[in-house]
Design an enzyme around this catalytic site. Structure first.
Site, PDB file in Angstrom:
ATOM      1  N   HIS A 139      37.637  -6.807  75.502  1.00 43.54           N
ATOM      2  CA  HIS A 139      38.123  -6.017  76.634  1.00 43.54           C
ATOM      3  C   HIS A 139      39.627  -5.907  76.421  1.00 43.54           C
ATOM      4  O   HIS A 139      40.290  -6.924  76.203  1.00 43.54           O
ATOM      5  CB  HIS A 139      37.821  -6.753  77.947  1.00 43.54           C
ATOM      6  CG  HIS A 139      38.143  -5.988  79.186  1.00 43.54           C
ATOM      7  ND1 HIS A 139      37.157  -5.544  80.031  1.00 43.54           N
ATOM      8  CD2 HIS A 139      39.319  -5.605  79.741  1.00 43.54           C
ATOM      9  CE1 HIS A 139      37.717  -4.919  81.067  1.00 43.54           C
ATOM     10  NE2 HIS A 139      39.038  -4.950  80.905  1.00 43.54           N
ATOM     11  N   LEU A 140      40.160  -4.702  76.444  1.00 48.15           N
ATOM     12  CA  LEU A 140      41.586  -4.497  76.233  1.00 48.15           C
ATOM     13  C   LEU A 140      42.386  -5.398  77.159  1.00 48.15           C
ATOM     14  O   LEU A 140      42.132  -5.441  78.370  1.00 48.15           O
ATOM     15  CB  LEU A 140      41.939  -3.030  76.498  1.00 48.15           C
ATOM     16  CG  LEU A 140      43.422  -2.663  76.433  1.00 48.15           C
ATOM     17  CD1 LEU A 140      44.006  -2.930  75.048  1.00 48.15           C
ATOM     18  CD2 LEU A 140      43.610  -1.208  76.830  1.00 48.15           C
ATOM     19  N   HIS A 141      43.318  -6.136  76.599  1.00 55.66           N
ATOM     20  CA  HIS A 141      44.180  -6.991  77.409  1.00 55.66           C
ATOM     21  C   HIS A 141      45.476  -7.281  76.670  1.00 55.66           C
ATOM     22  O   HIS A 141      45.527  -7.254  75.447  1.00 55.66           O
ATOM     23  CB  HIS A 141      43.474  -8.287  77.801  1.00 55.66           C
ATOM     24  CG  HIS A 141      43.052  -9.140  76.653  1.00 55.66           C
ATOM     25  ND1 HIS A 141      41.955  -8.845  75.857  1.00 55.66           N
ATOM     26  CD2 HIS A 141      43.573 -10.278  76.150  1.00 55.66           C
ATOM     27  CE1 HIS A 141      41.822  -9.775  74.929  1.00 55.66           C
ATOM     28  NE2 HIS A 141      42.796 -10.661  75.071  1.00 55.66           N
ATOM     29  N   PHE A 142      46.506  -7.534  77.449  1.00 51.16           N
ATOM     30  CA  PHE A 142      47.811  -7.904  76.919  1.00 51.16           C
ATOM     31  C   PHE A 142      48.199  -9.257  77.496  1.00 51.16           C
ATOM     32  O   PHE A 142      48.012  -9.494  78.689  1.00 51.16           O
ATOM     33  CB  PHE A 142      48.871  -6.865  77.297  1.00 51.16           C
ATOM     34  CG  PHE A 142      48.706  -5.559  76.581  1.00 51.16           C
ATOM     35  CD1 PHE A 142      49.343  -5.332  75.371  1.00 51.16           C
ATOM     36  CD2 PHE A 142      47.897  -4.560  77.102  1.00 51.16           C
ATOM     37  CE1 PHE A 142      49.186  -4.129  74.694  1.00 51.16           C
ATOM     38  CE2 PHE A 142      47.732  -3.360  76.439  1.00 51.16           C
ATOM     39  CZ  PHE A 142      48.377  -3.144  75.230  1.00 51.16           C
TER      40      PHE A 142
END
Length: 111
Positions: A97-100
């Site tokens: 899942h896209l995350h920063f």
């Protein structure tokens, strides 16, 4: 761990988190198992697998996501004088899942 900790645990409410910033489409919160003294994760509330799977139709969400990353990073820099913004891809990406990550300090000893 599941393939998508953020959808299955965080966004479902199954795993409670300490929120830092929340918008209609983005959530930033303190990491549930931090690797740094300051470790904040920023995620879109809609499932996107990773940075490299973004599509042209995701541009508005990406701008909102980056605005929240910028706000969180600015807060960390104001408080600590520095930070790193990190995203992982491929085998480095544990949760799909896209995350920063917005982090400050030396990695915590996980041994």
């Amino acid at each position: 761990m599941s393939e998508d900790f953020y959808c299955e645990e965080v966004l479902s409410g199954r795993t409670p988190v300490q929120k830092v910033v929340e918008t209609e489409n983005v959530l930033a919160y303190h990491h549930t198992r931090p690797f740094y003294p300051v470790h904040i994760v920023t995620i879109p509330k809609r499932h996107i697998s990773s940075l490299i799977t973004l599509e042209k139709g995701d541009n508005v969400l990406l701008i909102e996501l980056m605005d929240v990353v910028k706000k969180v990073a600015s807060q960390v820099v104001a408080e600590h004088g520095a930070c790193r913004v990190i995203t992982n891809l491929g085998k480095y990406q544990d949760s799909k899942h896209l995350h920063f990550h917005v982090v400050f300090g030396q990695p915590l000893n996980k041994g």
